[in-house]
Motif scaffolding. Structure first.
Motif, PDB file in Angstrom:
ATOM      1  N   GLN A  39     -12.186 -12.784   6.867  1.00 24.48           N
ATOM      2  CA  GLN A  39     -11.642 -11.599   6.189  1.00 24.48           C
ATOM      3  C   GLN A  39     -10.156 -11.861   5.947  1.00 24.48           C
ATOM      4  OE1 GLN A  39     -12.895  -8.435   5.185  1.00 24.48           O
ATOM      5  NE2 GLN A  39     -10.855  -8.163   4.368  1.00 24.48           N
ATOM      6  N   PRO A  40      -9.743 -12.158   4.717  1.00 25.49           N
ATOM      7  CA  PRO A  40      -8.335 -12.474   4.478  1.00 25.49           C
ATOM      8  C   PRO A  40      -7.437 -11.255   4.640  1.00 25.49           C
ATOM      9  CG  PRO A  40      -9.537 -12.442   2.411  1.00 25.49           C
ATOM     10  CD  PRO A  40     -10.543 -12.223   3.500  1.00 25.49           C
ATOM     11  N   LEU A  41      -6.201 -11.510   5.002  1.00 23.93           N
ATOM     12  CA  LEU A  41      -5.191 -10.464   5.073  1.00 23.93           C
ATOM     13  C   LEU A  41      -5.006  -9.895   3.669  1.00 23.93           C
ATOM     14  CD1 LEU A  41      -2.016 -10.377   7.071  1.00 23.93           C
ATOM     15  CD2 LEU A  41      -1.782 -10.151   4.618  1.00 23.93           C
ATOM     16  N   GLN A  42      -4.837  -8.586   3.589  1.00 24.95           N
ATOM     17  CA  GLN A  42      -4.631  -7.957   2.287  1.00 24.95           C
ATOM     18  C   GLN A  42      -3.584  -6.861   2.432  1.00 24.95           C
ATOM     19  OE1 GLN A  42      -8.127  -6.122   0.624  1.00 24.95           O
ATOM     20  NE2 GLN A  42      -7.259  -6.119  -1.418  1.00 24.95           N
ATOM     21  N   LEU A  43      -2.586  -6.896   1.577  1.00 24.48           N
ATOM     22  CA  LEU A  43      -1.538  -5.886   1.539  1.00 24.48           C
ATOM     23  C   LEU A  43      -1.695  -5.127   0.229  1.00 24.48           C
ATOM     24  CD1 LEU A  43       0.957  -4.661   2.848  1.00 24.48           C
ATOM     25  CD2 LEU A  43       2.318  -6.470   1.792  1.00 24.48           C
ATOM     26  N   THR A  44      -2.028  -3.833   0.333  1.00 28.68           N
ATOM     27  CA  THR A  44      -2.292  -3.011  -0.833  1.00 28.68           C
ATOM     28  C   THR A  44      -1.289  -1.871  -0.886  1.00 28.68           C
ATOM     29  OG1 THR A  44      -4.648  -3.483  -0.555  1.00 28.68           O
ATOM     30  CG2 THR A  44      -4.068  -1.685  -2.040  1.00 28.68           C
ATOM     31  N   PHE A  45      -0.641  -1.704  -2.027  1.00 24.88           N
ATOM     32  CA  PHE A  45       0.310  -0.616  -2.233  1.00 24.88           C
ATOM     33  C   PHE A  45      -0.295   0.408  -3.183  1.00 24.88           C
ATOM     34  CE2 PHE A  45       2.984  -4.204  -1.087  1.00 24.88           C
ATOM     35  CZ  PHE A  45       3.856  -3.634  -0.182  1.00 24.88           C
ATOM     36  N   GLU A  46      -0.087   1.695  -2.879  1.00 28.37           N
ATOM     37  CA  GLU A  46      -0.505   2.734  -3.810  1.00 28.37           C
ATOM     38  C   GLU A  46       0.392   2.647  -5.043  1.00 28.37           C
ATOM     39  OE1 GLU A  46      -0.621   6.632  -2.060  1.00 28.37           O
ATOM     40  OE2 GLU A  46      -1.868   5.943  -0.390  1.00 28.37           O
ATOM     41  N   LYS A  47      -0.197   2.882  -6.192  1.00 27.06           N
ATOM     42  CA  LYS A  47       0.582   2.828  -7.438  1.00 27.06           C
ATOM     43  C   LYS A  47       1.636   3.927  -7.432  1.00 27.06           C
ATOM     44  CE  LYS A  47      -2.685   0.516 -10.345  1.00 27.06           C
ATOM     45  NZ  LYS A  47      -2.169  -0.787 -10.390  1.00 27.06           N
ATOM     46  N   SER A  48       2.815   3.566  -7.896  1.00 26.38           N
ATOM     47  CA  SER A  48       3.920   4.508  -7.992  1.00 26.38           C
ATOM     48  C   SER A  48       4.604   4.306  -9.332  1.00 26.38           C
ATOM     49  CB  SER A  48       4.932   4.280  -6.868  1.00 26.38           C
ATOM     50  OG  SER A  48       6.103   5.039  -7.102  1.00 26.38           O
ATOM     51  N   PRO A  49       4.862   5.386 -10.069  1.00 24.15           N
ATOM     52  CA  PRO A  49       5.532   5.237 -11.359  1.00 24.15           C
ATOM     53  C   PRO A  49       6.985   4.782 -11.228  1.00 24.15           C
ATOM     54  CG  PRO A  49       5.279   7.561 -10.822  1.00 24.15           C
ATOM     55  CD  PRO A  49       4.551   6.790  -9.766  1.00 24.15           C
ATOM     56  N   LEU A  50       7.544   4.867 -10.018  1.00 30.17           N
ATOM     57  CA  LEU A  50       8.951   4.499  -9.815  1.00 30.17           C
ATOM     58  C   LEU A  50       9.151   3.097  -9.233  1.00 30.17           C
ATOM     59  CD1 LEU A  50      10.308   7.852  -8.326  1.00 30.17           C
ATOM     60  CD2 LEU A  50      10.493   7.034 -10.680  1.00 30.17           C
ATOM     61  N   VAL A  51       8.056   2.426  -8.836  1.00 35.07           N
ATOM     62  CA  VAL A  51       8.177   1.159  -8.108  1.00 35.07           C
ATOM     63  C   VAL A  51       7.451   0.030  -8.837  1.00 35.07           C
ATOM     64  CG1 VAL A  51       7.723  -0.026  -5.915  1.00 35.07           C
ATOM     65  CG2 VAL A  51       8.313   2.407  -5.918  1.00 35.07           C
ATOM     66  N   ILE A  52       8.121  -1.112  -8.930  1.00 33.63           N
ATOM     67  CA  ILE A  52       7.532  -2.327  -9.488  1.00 33.63           C
ATOM     68  C   ILE A  52       7.456  -3.361  -8.367  1.00 33.63           C
ATOM     69  CG2 ILE A  52       7.820  -4.210 -11.146  1.00 33.63           C
ATOM     70  CD1 ILE A  52       9.596  -2.280 -12.790  1.00 33.63           C
ATOM     71  N   LEU A  53       6.261  -3.926  -8.133  1.00 32.47           N
ATOM     72  CA  LEU A  53       6.124  -5.016  -7.171  1.00 32.47           C
ATOM     73  C   LEU A  53       6.608  -6.294  -7.833  1.00 32.47           C
ATOM     74  CD1 LEU A  53       2.535  -4.324  -5.766  1.00 32.47           C
ATOM     75  CD2 LEU A  53       4.719  -3.579  -4.824  1.00 32.47           C
ATOM     76  N   GLU A  54       7.461  -7.033  -7.142  1.00 31.78           N
ATOM     77  CA  GLU A  54       7.978  -8.288  -7.694  1.00 31.78           C
ATOM     78  C   GLU A  54       7.236  -9.449  -7.048  1.00 31.78           C
ATOM     79  OE1 GLU A  54      12.287  -8.350  -7.637  1.00 31.78           O
ATOM     80  OE2 GLU A  54      12.244  -7.151  -9.464  1.00 31.78           O
ATOM     81  N   GLY A  55       6.277  -9.989  -7.770  1.00 21.40           N
ATOM     82  CA  GLY A  55       5.478 -11.086  -7.257  1.00 21.40           C
ATOM     83  C   GLY A  55       4.447 -10.603  -6.246  1.00 21.40           C
ATOM     84  N   LYS A  56       3.854 -11.567  -5.567  1.00 15.29           N
ATOM     85  CA  LYS A  56       2.828 -11.279  -4.570  1.00 15.29           C
ATOM     86  C   LYS A  56       3.455 -11.307  -3.185  1.00 15.29           C
ATOM     87  CE  LYS A  56      -0.872 -13.195  -7.343  1.00 15.29           C
ATOM     88  NZ  LYS A  56      -1.971 -14.135  -7.435  1.00 15.29           N
ATOM     89  N   PRO A  57       2.794 -10.701  -2.194  1.00 12.60           N
ATOM     90  CA  PRO A  57       3.301 -10.775  -0.826  1.00 12.60           C
ATOM     91  C   PRO A  57       3.383 -12.234  -0.363  1.00 12.60           C
ATOM     92  CG  PRO A  57       1.564  -9.132  -0.979  1.00 12.60           C
ATOM     93  CD  PRO A  57       1.587  -9.878  -2.282  1.00 12.60           C
ATOM     94  N   LYS A  58       4.472 -12.563   0.330  1.00 13.45           N
ATOM     95  CA  LYS A  58       4.700 -13.926   0.822  1.00 13.45           C
ATOM     96  C   LYS A  58       4.506 -13.954   2.325  1.00 13.45           C
ATOM     97  CE  LYS A  58       8.262 -17.463   1.117  1.00 13.45           C
ATOM     98  NZ  LYS A  58       9.662 -17.789   0.881  1.00 13.45           N
ATOM     99  N   GLU A  59       3.745 -14.922   2.811  1.00 13.03           N
ATOM    100  CA  GLU A  59       3.527 -15.097   4.246  1.00 13.03           C
ATOM    101  C   GLU A  59       4.557 -16.067   4.799  1.00 13.03           C
ATOM    102  OE1 GLU A  59      -0.432 -16.592   4.008  1.00 13.03           O
ATOM    103  OE2 GLU A  59      -1.326 -14.606   3.905  1.00 13.03           O
ATOM    104  N   ILE A  60       5.119 -15.713   5.943  1.00 16.22           N
ATOM    105  CA  ILE A  60       6.074 -16.593   6.611  1.00 16.22           C
ATOM    106  C   ILE A  60       5.544 -16.856   8.008  1.00 16.22           C
ATOM    107  CG2 ILE A  60       8.432 -16.852   7.451  1.00 16.22           C
ATOM    108  CD1 ILE A  60       9.266 -14.881   5.211  1.00 16.22           C
ATOM    109  N   GLY A  61       5.274 -18.097   8.291  1.00 17.68           N
ATOM    110  CA  GLY A  61       4.726 -18.523   9.572  1.00 17.68           C
ATOM    111  C   GLY A  61       4.173 -19.922   9.402  1.00 17.68           C
ATOM    112  N   LYS A  62       3.600 -20.453  10.466  1.00 14.68           N
ATOM    113  CA  LYS A  62       3.022 -21.790  10.407  1.00 14.68           C
ATOM    114  C   LYS A  62       1.548 -21.667  10.023  1.00 14.68           C
ATOM    115  CE  LYS A  62       2.174 -25.995  12.949  1.00 14.68           C
ATOM    116  NZ  LYS A  62       2.116 -26.656  14.238  1.00 14.68           N
ATOM    117  N   LEU A  63       1.222 -22.038   8.778  1.00 12.01           N
ATOM    118  CA  LEU A  63      -0.147 -21.972   8.283  1.00 12.01           C
ATOM    119  C   LEU A  63      -0.976 -23.073   8.935  1.00 12.01           C
ATOM    120  CD1 LEU A  63      -2.149 -20.647   6.299  1.00 12.01           C
ATOM    121  CD2 LEU A  63      -1.485 -22.424   4.654  1.00 12.01           C
ATOM    122  N   ILE A  64      -2.121 -22.685   9.477  1.00 14.03           N
ATOM    123  CA  ILE A  64      -3.030 -23.636  10.127  1.00 14.03           C
ATOM    124  C   ILE A  64      -4.289 -23.730   9.284  1.00 14.03           C
ATOM    125  CG2 ILE A  64      -4.409 -24.098  12.198  1.00 14.03           C
ATOM    126  CD1 ILE A  64      -2.282 -22.342  13.711  1.00 14.03           C
TER     127      ILE A  64
END
Length: 124
Positions: A39-64
């Motif tokens: 089950q992959p991690l998923q970050l979901t934001f509710e749509k907002s007329p005032l907010v623009i998401l810039e790119g996709k969520p970035k993971e920081i850590g040691k990927l295994i």
């Protein structure tokens, strides 16, 4: 999971979700190999007329990158610590809230726990 919001320049904000993962356990990455059953991690934001998401969520850590010995199926995950960072931009200088859900699953070498959902509401 803990979250912080850092104000940047030009109406931008950096949202950081931080997790400390217990020894022996791991959290799956957002992107998985084609045959993965995790089950992959998923970050979901509710749509907002005032907010623009810039790119996709970035993971920081040691990927295994691991292969399960019994099934031969590959997965991507993080152990110990993981941060997920999303930059957003406001369309105006008005204050607003941004809500959403962080979904993740933790497993160890013997079992997986059911996916968890963490709801959040952030003041921007």
């Amino acid at each position: 999971w803990k979250h912080t919001v850092t104000k940047g320049i030009n109406n931008t904000y950096t949202i950081t979700f931080s997790s400390t993962i217990q020894p022996g356990w791991h959290v799956y990455a957002q992107v998985q190999p084609n045959k993965a059953i995790a089950q992959p991690l998923q970050l979901t934001f509710e749509k907002s007329p005032l907010v623009i998401l810039e790119g996709k969520p970035k993971e920081i850590g040691k990927l295994i990158k691991a292969v399960d010995k019994s099934t031969g199926i590959e997965d991507y995950h993080y152990a110990n610590n993981l941060k997920v960072v999303q930059t957003v931009k406001l369309k105006s200088t008005s204050k607003t809230k941004l809500s959403g859900v962080l979904t993740y699953q933790t497993c160890n070498n013997e079992r997986c726990l059911p996916p968890e959902e963490v709801e959040f509401s952030l003041d921007l």
